[in-house]
Design a protein around this motif. Structure first.
Motif, PDB file in Angstrom:
ATOM      1  N   GLY A   1      -6.896 -17.748   6.014  1.00 20.73           N
ATOM      2  CA  GLY A   1      -5.908 -19.071   5.770  1.00 20.73           C
ATOM      3  C   GLY A   1      -5.335 -19.472   6.922  1.00 20.73           C
ATOM      4  N   VAL A   2      -4.531 -19.916   7.287  1.00 25.76           N
ATOM      5  CA  VAL A   2      -3.928 -20.216   8.586  1.00 25.76           C
ATOM      6  C   VAL A   2      -3.063 -18.576   9.344  1.00 25.76           C
ATOM      7  CG1 VAL A   2      -1.415 -20.660   8.736  1.00 25.76           C
ATOM      8  CG2 VAL A   2      -2.055 -22.087   6.863  1.00 25.76           C
ATOM      9  N   ASN A   3      -4.291 -19.572  10.652  1.00 24.92           N
ATOM     10  CA  ASN A   3      -3.877 -18.463  11.644  1.00 24.92           C
ATOM     11  C   ASN A   3      -2.375 -18.604  12.515  1.00 24.92           C
ATOM     12  OD1 ASN A   3      -3.096 -17.357  14.177  1.00 24.92           O
ATOM     13  ND2 ASN A   3      -6.046 -16.245  13.861  1.00 24.92           N
TER      14      ASN A   3
ATOM     15  N   PHE B   1      12.331   3.294  17.679  1.00 24.35           N
ATOM     16  CA  PHE B   1      13.098   3.580  16.265  1.00 24.35           C
ATOM     17  C   PHE B   1      13.141   2.298  15.393  1.00 24.35           C
ATOM     18  CE2 PHE B   1      14.856   5.139  20.307  1.00 24.35           C
ATOM     19  CZ  PHE B   1      15.174   5.991  20.226  1.00 24.35           C
ATOM     20  N   SER B   2      13.231   2.728  13.977  1.00 29.19           N
ATOM     21  CA  SER B   2      13.028   1.509  13.207  1.00 29.19           C
ATOM     22  C   SER B   2      14.719   1.311  13.002  1.00 29.19           C
ATOM     23  CB  SER B   2      12.302   2.754  11.893  1.00 29.19           C
ATOM     24  OG  SER B   2      12.640   1.268  10.735  1.00 29.19           O
ATOM     25  N   VAL B   3      14.587   0.012  12.619  1.00 28.49           N
ATOM     26  CA  VAL B   3      16.181  -0.602  12.732  1.00 28.49           C
ATOM     27  C   VAL B   3      16.224  -1.670  11.109  1.00 28.49           C
ATOM     28  CG1 VAL B   3      16.227  -0.278  15.543  1.00 28.49           C
ATOM     29  CG2 VAL B   3      15.605  -2.645  14.124  1.00 28.49           C
ATOM     30  N   GLY B   4      14.988  -1.883  10.495  1.00 23.04           N
ATOM     31  CA  GLY B   4      15.132  -2.530   9.717  1.00 23.04           C
ATOM     32  C   GLY B   4      14.017  -3.557   8.748  1.00 23.04           C
ATOM     33  N   SER B   5      13.875  -4.669   8.514  1.00 20.24           N
ATOM     34  CA  SER B   5      13.067  -5.032   7.984  1.00 20.24           C
ATOM     35  C   SER B   5      12.508  -6.695   8.022  1.00 20.24           C
ATOM     36  CB  SER B   5      12.803  -4.592   6.857  1.00 20.24           C
ATOM     37  OG  SER B   5      13.834  -5.668   6.095  1.00 20.24           O
ATOM     38  N   ALA B   6      11.843  -7.338   8.681  1.00 20.66           N
ATOM     39  CA  ALA B   6      11.479  -8.951   8.937  1.00 20.66           C
ATOM     40  C   ALA B   6      10.469  -9.286   7.469  1.00 20.66           C
ATOM     41  CB  ALA B   6      10.907  -9.077  10.179  1.00 20.66           C
ATOM     42  N   THR B   7      11.049 -10.587   7.070  1.00 19.56           N
ATOM     43  CA  THR B   7      10.102 -10.757   6.099  1.00 19.56           C
ATOM     44  C   THR B   7       9.805 -12.684   6.471  1.00 19.56           C
ATOM     45  OG1 THR B   7      10.531  -9.473   3.961  1.00 19.56           O
ATOM     46  CG2 THR B   7       9.942 -11.787   3.556  1.00 19.56           C
ATOM     47  N   LEU B   8       9.042 -12.442   6.436  1.00 18.92           N
ATOM     48  CA  LEU B   8       8.368 -14.792   7.000  1.00 18.92           C
ATOM     49  C   LEU B   8       7.729 -14.896   6.195  1.00 18.92           C
ATOM     50  CD1 LEU B   8       6.922 -13.837  10.892  1.00 18.92           C
ATOM     51  CD2 LEU B   8       9.398 -14.868  10.516  1.00 18.92           C
ATOM     52  N   THR B   9       8.234 -16.188   5.712  1.00 19.95           N
ATOM     53  CA  THR B   9       7.447 -16.556   4.733  1.00 19.95           C
ATOM     54  C   THR B   9       7.460 -18.777   4.888  1.00 19.95           C
ATOM     55  OG1 THR B   9       9.073 -15.225   2.876  1.00 19.95           O
ATOM     56  CG2 THR B   9       7.660 -18.471   1.894  1.00 19.95           C
ATOM     57  N   PHE B  10       6.253 -18.786   5.167  1.00 19.10           N
ATOM     58  CA  PHE B  10       5.349 -20.126   5.793  1.00 19.10           C
ATOM     59  C   PHE B  10       5.694 -21.257   4.826  1.00 19.10           C
ATOM     60  CE2 PHE B  10       4.188 -16.174   8.475  1.00 19.10           C
ATOM     61  CZ  PHE B  10       3.953 -16.851   9.707  1.00 19.10           C
ATOM     62  N   SER B  11       6.411 -22.185   4.637  1.00 15.09           N
ATOM     63  CA  SER B  11       5.959 -23.560   4.042  1.00 15.09           C
ATOM     64  C   SER B  11       5.002 -24.089   4.247  1.00 15.09           C
ATOM     65  CB  SER B  11       7.402 -24.501   4.019  1.00 15.09           C
ATOM     66  OG  SER B  11       7.522 -24.543   4.712  1.00 15.09           O
ATOM     67  N   ASP B  12       4.320 -24.134   5.174  1.00 13.21           N
ATOM     68  CA  ASP B  12       3.166 -24.945   5.934  1.00 13.21           C
ATOM     69  C   ASP B  12       2.532 -23.996   7.289  1.00 13.21           C
ATOM     70  OD1 ASP B  12       4.347 -25.813   7.955  1.00 13.21           O
ATOM     71  OD2 ASP B  12       5.344 -27.762   6.423  1.00 13.21           O
ATOM     72  N   ALA B  13       1.170 -24.408   7.472  1.00 10.10           N
ATOM     73  CA  ALA B  13       1.085 -24.183   8.639  1.00 10.10           C
ATOM     74  C   ALA B  13       1.937 -24.592  10.294  1.00 10.10           C
ATOM     75  CB  ALA B  13      -0.125 -24.857   9.136  1.00 10.10           C
ATOM     76  N   ASN B  14       3.471 -25.277  10.042  1.00  7.94           N
ATOM     77  CA  ASN B  14       4.102 -25.128  11.175  1.00  7.94           C
ATOM     78  C   ASN B  14       5.819 -24.857  10.927  1.00  7.94           C
ATOM     79  OD1 ASN B  14       2.356 -26.169  13.097  1.00  7.94           O
ATOM     80  ND2 ASN B  14       1.987 -27.762  11.458  1.00  7.94           N
ATOM     81  N   ASN B  15       6.303 -24.629   9.966  1.00 12.72           N
ATOM     82  CA  ASN B  15       7.458 -24.248   9.154  1.00 12.72           C
ATOM     83  C   ASN B  15       7.299 -22.922   8.491  1.00 12.72           C
ATOM     84  OD1 ASN B  15       8.587 -27.043  10.081  1.00 12.72           O
ATOM     85  ND2 ASN B  15       6.890 -27.630   9.470  1.00 12.72           N
ATOM     86  N   GLY B  16       8.679 -21.945   8.498  1.00 14.38           N
ATOM     87  CA  GLY B  16       8.333 -21.509   7.629  1.00 14.38           C
ATOM     88  C   GLY B  16      10.112 -20.651   7.497  1.00 14.38           C
TER      89      GLY B  16
END
Length: 211
Positions: A114-116, A192-207
């Motif tokens: 899909g989107v890159n 060193f592992s420090v946590g986690s990140a989650t990205l959720t995109f609403s479209d190709a230019n916003n998230g």
């Protein structure tokens, strides 16, 4: 040959925004930017510009105040692109100069589903921090540029933010390494592992970033 530091390029026309993640004199993570490296061609050419060191407000545990961001010229950068996948990087910072070969980092295979999302991402209301993302296949490598508790520039990476649907989730790492200089000892780098990140995109230019 020097795993542990890197530089991310975002190109618009003949202008390149370079975000360079490296280490300070005691080996803590530190970043510089060249926000106006101009002159780059499509697949080959040269860009050059000033390198900036940015300090800012404490990032974690408080509301980000962009009015506290301060930018100072730290040196200069020039990148000579041999082709689309290799280049040489020359810099001068603090009276120290070096030229080093660089290549694109292999992160994954295949095309994006899909989107890159490869680009430089930010919150326009919080200018001063950002996230450089490079996507290959279903893997996103993200380098997150923020500030520590004293306002110094520091970074985290998620080297394997796996894409699922319209987003990705990955482990965040903090790395330490040798001070940048005329040579770089990759064996001195520690992650060193420090946590986690989650990205959720609403479209190709916003998230949305959740960490």
């Amino acid at each position: 040959n020097e795993s542990g530091w890197g530089i991310h390029f975002t190109q618009r026309g003949n202008n390149v925004f370079a975000a360079w993640y490296t280490y300070d004199t005691v080996g803590d993570p530190k970043w510089y930017v060249a926000s106006n490296c101009t002159g780059a061609g499509t697949n080959s050419g040269t860009c050059s510009g000033s390198l900036y060191e940015v300090s800012g407000p404490t990032f974690f545990g408080t509301t980000f105040n962009p009015n506290l961001v301060s930018v100072a010229t730290a040196g200069s950068l020039q990148v000579n692109f041999t082709n689309a996948n290799s280049a040489s990087m020359s810099y001068t910072v603090g009276g120290q100069s070096r030229t080093v070969a660089i290549v694109r980092q292999p992160l994954g295979s295949g095309s994006a589903p899909g989107v890159n999302y490869t680009d430089l991402w930010w919150n326009p209301s919080e200018s001063g921090w950002g996230m450089a993302m490079a996507q290959q296949g279903t893997n996103i490598f993200l380098a997150w540029y923020v500030y520590d508790g004293t306002g110094k520039p520091m970074w985290y990476v998620a080297s394997n933010c796996t894409v699922s649907g319209a987003g990705c989730t990955g482990t965040l790492y903090r790395t330490t390494g040798p001070p940048f200089g005329p040579t770089f000892n990759a064996s001195a780098v520690q992650a060193f592992s420090v946590g986690s990140a989650t990205l959720t995109f609403s479209d190709a230019n916003n998230g949305t970033l959740t960490y």
